[in-house]
Design an enzyme around this catalytic site. Structure first.
Site, PDB file in Angstrom:
ATOM      1  N   ARG A   8     -31.000  25.897  -3.702  1.00 22.99           N
ATOM      2  CA  ARG A   8     -30.006  26.229  -2.679  1.00 22.99           C
ATOM      3  C   ARG A   8     -29.787  25.017  -1.769  1.00 22.99           C
ATOM      4  O   ARG A   8     -30.661  24.176  -1.607  1.00 22.99           O
ATOM      5  CB  ARG A   8     -30.470  27.428  -1.832  1.00 22.99           C
ATOM      6  CG  ARG A   8     -30.354  28.760  -2.547  1.00 22.99           C
ATOM      7  CD  ARG A   8     -30.721  29.924  -1.654  1.00 22.99           C
ATOM      8  NE  ARG A   8     -32.120  29.918  -1.310  1.00 22.99           N
ATOM      9  CZ  ARG A   8     -32.633  29.455  -0.178  1.00 22.99           C
ATOM     10  NH1 ARG A   8     -31.839  28.935   0.762  1.00 22.99           N
ATOM     11  NH2 ARG A   8     -33.919  29.482   0.049  1.00 22.99           N
ATOM     12  N   TYR A  36     -26.072  26.581  -9.330  1.00 22.69           N
ATOM     13  CA  TYR A  36     -27.431  27.095  -9.101  1.00 22.69           C
ATOM     14  C   TYR A  36     -27.388  28.519  -8.506  1.00 22.69           C
ATOM     15  O   TYR A  36     -26.571  28.811  -7.621  1.00 22.69           O
ATOM     16  CB  TYR A  36     -28.227  26.165  -8.166  1.00 22.69           C
ATOM     17  CG  TYR A  36     -29.530  26.813  -7.772  1.00 22.69           C
ATOM     18  CD1 TYR A  36     -30.593  26.875  -8.674  1.00 22.69           C
ATOM     19  CD2 TYR A  36     -29.677  27.449  -6.538  1.00 22.69           C
ATOM     20  CE1 TYR A  36     -31.770  27.534  -8.343  1.00 22.69           C
ATOM     21  CE2 TYR A  36     -30.852  28.103  -6.199  1.00 22.69           C
ATOM     22  CZ  TYR A  36     -31.891  28.138  -7.110  1.00 22.69           C
ATOM     23  OH  TYR A  36     -33.045  28.809  -6.789  1.00 22.69           O
ATOM     24  N   GLY A  37     -28.345  29.351  -8.939  1.00 20.85           N
ATOM     25  CA  GLY A  37     -28.440  30.765  -8.558  1.00 20.85           C
ATOM     26  C   GLY A  37     -27.962  31.121  -7.163  1.00 20.85           C
ATOM     27  O   GLY A  37     -26.907  31.726  -6.987  1.00 20.85           O
ATOM     28  N   GLY A  38     -28.737  30.741  -6.148  1.00 21.21           N
ATOM     29  CA  GLY A  38     -28.425  31.165  -4.791  1.00 21.21           C
ATOM     30  C   GLY A  38     -27.097  30.640  -4.277  1.00 21.21           C
ATOM     31  O   GLY A  38     -26.527  31.187  -3.326  1.00 21.21           O
ATOM     32  N   LYS A  96     -27.548  36.054  -2.570  1.00 19.56           N
ATOM     33  CA  LYS A  96     -27.753  35.633  -1.178  1.00 19.56           C
ATOM     34  C   LYS A  96     -26.462  35.750  -0.364  1.00 19.56           C
ATOM     35  O   LYS A  96     -26.492  36.159   0.797  1.00 19.56           O
ATOM     36  CB  LYS A  96     -28.245  34.187  -1.133  1.00 19.56           C
ATOM     37  CG  LYS A  96     -29.505  33.948  -1.929  1.00 19.56           C
ATOM     38  CD  LYS A  96     -30.639  34.776  -1.442  1.00 19.56           C
ATOM     39  CE  LYS A  96     -31.918  34.459  -2.181  1.00 19.56           C
ATOM     40  NZ  LYS A  96     -33.019  35.317  -1.733  1.00 19.56           N
ATOM     41  N   HIS A 138     -34.334  40.193   3.469  1.00 20.22           N
ATOM     42  CA  HIS A 138     -34.906  39.379   2.388  1.00 20.22           C
ATOM     43  C   HIS A 138     -36.293  39.946   2.078  1.00 20.22           C
ATOM     44  O   HIS A 138     -37.309  39.307   2.381  1.00 20.22           O
ATOM     45  CB  HIS A 138     -34.987  37.923   2.873  1.00 20.22           C
ATOM     46  CG  HIS A 138     -35.265  36.916   1.809  1.00 20.22           C
ATOM     47  ND1 HIS A 138     -35.811  35.687   2.079  1.00 20.22           N
ATOM     48  CD2 HIS A 138     -35.062  36.945   0.475  1.00 20.22           C
ATOM     49  CE1 HIS A 138     -35.926  34.996   0.961  1.00 20.22           C
ATOM     50  NE2 HIS A 138     -35.486  35.742  -0.032  1.00 20.22           N
ATOM     51  N   SER A 140     -38.454  32.136   0.743  1.00 19.52           N
ATOM     52  CA  SER A 140     -38.253  31.873  -0.685  1.00 19.52           C
ATOM     53  C   SER A 140     -39.479  31.195  -1.292  1.00 19.52           C
ATOM     54  O   SER A 140     -40.084  30.313  -0.664  1.00 19.52           O
ATOM     55  CB  SER A 140     -37.049  30.955  -0.864  1.00 19.52           C
ATOM     56  OG  SER A 140     -35.945  31.505  -0.193  1.00 19.52           O
ATOM     57  N   ALA A 141     -39.802  31.604  -2.512  1.00 18.31           N
ATOM     58  CA  ALA A 141     -40.898  31.011  -3.285  1.00 18.31           C
ATOM     59  C   ALA A 141     -42.253  31.128  -2.573  1.00 18.31           C
ATOM     60  O   ALA A 141     -43.077  30.218  -2.625  1.00 18.31           O
ATOM     61  CB  ALA A 141     -40.578  29.550  -3.644  1.00 18.31           C
ATOM     62  N   CYS A 142     -42.467  32.253  -1.882  1.00 20.26           N
ATOM     63  CA  CYS A 142     -43.770  32.528  -1.251  1.00 20.26           C
ATOM     64  C   CYS A 142     -44.432  33.745  -1.871  1.00 20.26           C
ATOM     65  O   CYS A 142     -45.295  34.374  -1.249  1.00 20.26           O
ATOM     66  CB  CYS A 142     -43.594  32.743   0.251  1.00 20.26           C
ATOM     67  SG  CYS A 142     -43.263  31.235   1.153  1.00 20.26           S
ATOM     68  N   GLY A 143     -44.017  34.132  -3.074  1.00 14.90           N
ATOM     69  CA  GLY A 143     -44.746  35.168  -3.809  1.00 14.90           C
ATOM     70  C   GLY A 143     -44.208  36.583  -3.685  1.00 14.90           C
ATOM     71  O   GLY A 143     -44.956  37.532  -3.912  1.00 14.90           O
ATOM     72  N   THR A 193     -42.014  38.076  -5.659  1.00 20.20           N
ATOM     73  CA  THR A 193     -41.985  38.706  -6.988  1.00 20.20           C
ATOM     74  C   THR A 193     -43.408  39.089  -7.396  1.00 20.20           C
ATOM     75  O   THR A 193     -43.637  40.182  -7.927  1.00 20.20           O
ATOM     76  CB  THR A 193     -41.341  37.748  -8.009  1.00 20.20           C
ATOM     77  OG1 THR A 193     -40.058  37.361  -7.498  1.00 20.20           O
ATOM     78  CG2 THR A 193     -41.149  38.418  -9.363  1.00 20.20           C
ATOM     79  N   ASN A 194     -44.368  38.214  -7.142  1.00 20.72           N
ATOM     80  CA  ASN A 194     -45.753  38.528  -7.503  1.00 20.72           C
ATOM     81  C   ASN A 194     -46.274  39.745  -6.733  1.00 20.72           C
ATOM     82  O   ASN A 194     -46.960  40.593  -7.294  1.00 20.72           O
ATOM     83  CB  ASN A 194     -46.677  37.333  -7.250  1.00 20.72           C
ATOM     84  CG  ASN A 194     -46.531  36.283  -8.337  1.00 20.72           C
ATOM     85  OD1 ASN A 194     -46.168  36.598  -9.470  1.00 20.72           O
ATOM     86  ND2 ASN A 194     -46.796  35.038  -7.998  1.00 20.72           N
ATOM     87  N   ASP A 196     -36.629  40.999  -4.065  1.00 23.03           N
ATOM     88  CA  ASP A 196     -36.042  39.948  -3.216  1.00 23.03           C
ATOM     89  C   ASP A 196     -35.215  40.484  -2.042  1.00 23.03           C
ATOM     90  O   ASP A 196     -35.209  39.868  -0.993  1.00 23.03           O
ATOM     91  CB  ASP A 196     -35.156  39.035  -4.075  1.00 23.03           C
ATOM     92  CG  ASP A 196     -34.787  37.732  -3.382  1.00 23.03           C
ATOM     93  OD1 ASP A 196     -35.667  37.125  -2.744  1.00 23.03           O
ATOM     94  OD2 ASP A 196     -33.612  37.326  -3.460  1.00 23.03           O
ATOM     95  N   ARG A 213     -36.420  28.736 -12.996  1.00 21.20           N
ATOM     96  CA  ARG A 213     -36.262  30.167 -12.743  1.00 21.20           C
ATOM     97  C   ARG A 213     -36.181  30.978 -14.035  1.00 21.20           C
ATOM     98  O   ARG A 213     -35.791  30.464 -15.075  1.00 21.20           O
ATOM     99  CB  ARG A 213     -34.956  30.397 -11.965  1.00 21.20           C
ATOM    100  CG  ARG A 213     -34.952  29.765 -10.569  1.00 21.20           C
ATOM    101  CD  ARG A 213     -35.721  30.614  -9.611  1.00 21.20           C
ATOM    102  NE  ARG A 213     -35.813  30.021  -8.278  1.00 21.20           N
ATOM    103  CZ  ARG A 213     -35.845  30.759  -7.167  1.00 21.20           C
ATOM    104  NH1 ARG A 213     -35.787  32.078  -7.217  1.00 21.20           N
ATOM    105  NH2 ARG A 213     -35.969  30.187  -5.998  1.00 21.20           N
ATOM    106  N   ARG A 246     -46.024  31.154   4.736  1.00 15.97           N
ATOM    107  CA  ARG A 246     -47.006  30.308   4.053  1.00 15.97           C
ATOM    108  C   ARG A 246     -47.546  29.346   5.103  1.00 15.97           C
ATOM    109  O   ARG A 246     -46.845  28.429   5.524  1.00 15.97           O
ATOM    110  CB  ARG A 246     -46.259  29.557   2.938  1.00 15.97           C
ATOM    111  CG  ARG A 246     -47.089  28.641   2.073  1.00 15.97           C
ATOM    112  CD  ARG A 246     -46.158  27.829   1.174  1.00 15.97           C
ATOM    113  NE  ARG A 246     -45.621  28.595   0.070  1.00 15.97           N
ATOM    114  CZ  ARG A 246     -46.184  28.716  -1.127  1.00 15.97           C
ATOM    115  NH1 ARG A 246     -47.316  28.088  -1.377  1.00 15.97           N
ATOM    116  NH2 ARG A 246     -45.617  29.413  -2.067  1.00 15.97           N
ATOM    117  N   GLY A 288     -53.513  39.882  -7.109  1.00 14.50           N
ATOM    118  CA  GLY A 288     -53.895  41.305  -7.149  1.00 14.50           C
ATOM    119  C   GLY A 288     -54.744  41.722  -5.964  1.00 14.50           C
ATOM    120  O   GLY A 288     -54.666  42.864  -5.488  1.00 14.50           O
TER     121      GLY A 288
HETATM  122  C1  OXD Z   1     -34.459  32.409  -2.841  1.00 14.80           C
HETATM  123  C2  OXD Z   1     -34.271  33.177  -4.076  1.00 14.80           C
HETATM  124  O1  OXD Z   1     -34.187  31.194  -2.827  1.00 14.80           O
HETATM  125  O2  OXD Z   1     -34.579  34.380  -4.053  1.00 14.80           O
HETATM  126  O3  OXD Z   1     -34.869  33.000  -1.839  1.00 14.80           O
HETATM  127  O4  OXD Z   1     -33.799  32.630  -5.079  1.00 14.80           O
HETATM  128 MN    MN Z   2     -35.135  35.095  -2.108  1.00 15.06          MN
END
Ligand code: OXD
Ligand code: MN
Length: 591
Positions: free
Chosen positions: A80, A208-210, A217, A237, A259-262, A264-265, A286, A375, A406, A500
């Site tokens: 982004r 790119y995605g975002g 977004k 978010h 973003s990218a702080c886990g 999805t995990n 997300d 991604r 983070r 976990g």
């Molecule tokens: C982000 C995403 O950048 O979800 O937050 O792709």
């Molecule tokens: Mn996101």
């Protein structure tokens, strides 16, 4: 008696308003053809085959990764671009210090010049889409016009595209207009602009995605947050996860992380073996749209239908479900390849990269094999933990809200806000180290209130006021927590195992929500004592646990001073309640 077959209405004839807008864009951009997306599986198969034939997509090893494809971005178009993203409200103050602003007239003129004739020789794709379950009163629709087939394929996974969305638009007479062109993929001619007052988005120069999947977004956060304020809901978010305890009771948690702080995990968490009987269900990874329910609780839907997740780091130990999920029917972007065309990324722990993310022979001296922001795009239904309630039109009730960042230091593992108003300050105070999800320096701590710094479509001061008002409307507001999975010791090692084991912290929160767990009252909020957390079966030493659950007053005095300084820029518009809350924390720290 046989009934006559119903005539199928041609897509351009379904909504006059959409047709007229498409026509105006066609005249401006001058494509060689216009293609309306129906959204059927056979159509998607055909469009995918076109991209494989043209070489823009590479089919991956069909035995190991059936149905999986690889796309490679232009090397300067991999994240982004916050510095090129604008919110164009009539009044600059309505966009706030948190956004780049451009006057709507100036932005329209700039974008018109870029879009003029930009689709010559290309196909213009019309992608009607729905954010949220089609039968949900909370769903909102949009139409993305794009000249990128890669974008169409991603939108098909991430949203509900095609005829049903267009029919809904014709019915409700309302849609967000999203105009996108990859242009020449030139960073010097790249802009992502939003007109919240006009419910429209214009994005030029990035695939790119975002920046390019406008349902995500641009619509579901920036435009939706603006709409949500006027309509009395919240666009956040946040992931949404269902946690079933060994007694068979399921509670839902919504959690905001940068973003990218886990996210999805956490949304796909696998309970540790030492917590038998727990089950985890993903509703979203997300974005959450939160509404006050008639029962006084807060309810959430996930507007998306798929995941656009960060690949590096995914392996059977960190996230077995994610690892399984992306082994079929997944669109990878910017991963590396092994000799037999399997996708490869840093942290995979098996296989050997031979071709890097740019398609060059892999040479470690040139950096990682996969791009750090590589991604996967995959339908949510591939997730083994997909919640059966994901498509519930009213969503799921939320038992706890979580904010997190983070941070190597300062923020303890977890603390609970004293009440909703204090929770709004806790959310507004989120700070986090920057990641590869956005262009710019990685690892720098910045304020990212509610993890919405890049995504709030209006002035944060008004947004916090809206949060405070939302709390007042809820008869049973969920408790608000703050977590930090990323604390390090003096040698730079993570103090908490994460993944976990984060369930141990979530379980404490749910017990707090139910009034069952103890906590100590600290200047910043309620913290568990070491004995309040379930750490059975966890190998963590007591010093680490103590450090994770300690509030360092000196660091926190600096933190609150920094926060006061940050809030200053919001001036008169800042709700006084936030400063009162901050003063409360400061006086408790000094007591
Ligand atoms: C982000 C995403 O950048 O979800 O937050 O792709
Ligand atoms: Mn996101």
């Amino acid at each position: 008696m046989a009934t006559a077959p119903q005539a199928i209405v041609a897509l351009p004839d379904i909504s006059r308003a959409v047709f007229e807008w498409v026509e105006s864009v066609r005249k401006l951009t001058q494509p060689s053809s216009v293609y309306w997306c129906e959204g059927s599986a056979s159509e998607i198969r055909e469009l995918t085959a076109q991209l494989v034939r043209s070489g823009e997509l590479t089919a991956l090893n069909a035995q190991q990764f059936p149905g999986c494809l690889l796309a490679r971005s232009s090397p300067s178009d991999v994240a982004r671009v916050e510095h090129l993203t604008f919110v164009c409200t009539r009044s600059k103050d309505d966009a706030g210090p948190n956004n780049n602003w451009m006057a709507p007239d100036e932005a329209h003129a700039k974008m018109r010049a870029l879009f003029s004739g930009c689709m010559r020789g290309r196909t213009l794709y019309v992608v009607p889409y729905c954010m949220g379950p089609l039968d949900s009163p909370y769903a909102r629709c949009g139409v993305e016009i794009t000249d990128s087939l890669y974008v169409v394929l991603n939108m098909n996974i991430m949203t509900r595209i095609g005829r049903p969305a267009l029919e809904l638009i014709a019915h409700t007479e309302s849609f967000v207009k999203g105009l996108h062109s990859i242009g020449e993929l030139d960073p010097a001619r790249r802009f992502i602009v939003h007109f919240p007052e006009e419910l429209s988005i214009e994005s030029f120069g990035s695939g790119y995605g975002g920046n390019a999947l406008l349902g995500k977004k641009c619509h579901a956060l920036r435009i939706a947050s603006y709409q949500a304020r006027t309509e009395g809901w919240l666009a956040e978010h946040m992931l949404i996860v269902g946690l079933e305890n060994p007694r068979g009771e399921t509670h839902y948690v919504a959690a905001a992380f940068p973003s990218a702080c886990g996210k999805t995990n956490l949304a796909m968490l696998i309970p540790p073996a030492s917590m038998p009987g727990w089950k985890v269900y993903t509703v979203g990874d997300d974005i959450a749209w939160l509404h006050p329910g008639s029962d006084g609780r807060l309810w959430a839907i996930n507007p998306e239908a798929g995941y656009f997740g960060v690949v590096p780091g995914t392996n059977p130990e960190t996230n077995r479900n994610a690892y399984e999920m992306i082994r079929r029917d997944t669109l990878f972007t910017n991963v590396a390849l092994t000799a037999d065309k399997q996708p490869w990324w840093e942290g995979l722990k098996s296989g050997t990269p031979v071709i890097d993310w740019q398609g060059r022979p892999y040479d470690p001296s040139r950096g990682p094999a996969a791009h750090p922001n590589a991604r996967f795009t995959v339908t949510a239904k591939r997730n083994p933990g997909y919640s059966a309630h994901t498509e519930d039109p009213m969503g799921v009730p939320i038992s706890a809200l979580v904010f997190g960042g983070r941070r190597r230091e300062v923020a303890p593992l977890v603390y609970q806000a004293r009440d909703w108003t204090h929770g709004v300050l806790v959310g507004a105070s989120v700070a986090s180290e920057t990641t590869a999800a956005a262009v710019g320096q990685v690892g720098v701590v910045r304020r990212d209130p509610m993890a919405m710094q890049p995504f709030c479509g209006y002035n944060f001061a008004d947004y916090w006021r809206h949060w405070l008002e939302m709390g007042a409307k809820l008869r049973k507001p969920p408790p608000i927590f703050h977590v930090n999975w990323f604390r390090r010791d003096a040698a730079g090692r993570f103090l908490w195992p994460g993944f976990g084991d984060n369930l141990r912290v979530l379980a404490w929160m749910l017990d707090r929500a139910a009034g069952k767990a103890a906590a100590t009252d600290s200047p910043i909020g309620f913290l568990p004592r070491a004995e309040d957390l379930n750490v059975s079966g966890l190998s963590i030493n007591s010093e680490a646990l103590h450090e994770l659950l300690t509030v360092d007053r000196t660091l926190w005095r600096k933190e609150t001073a920094d926060m006061r300084q940050y809030l200053k820029q919001y001036g008169e518009r800042l709700p006084a309640a936030l400063l009162d809350q901050l003063a409360g924390v400061e006086s408790r720290l000094n007591a």
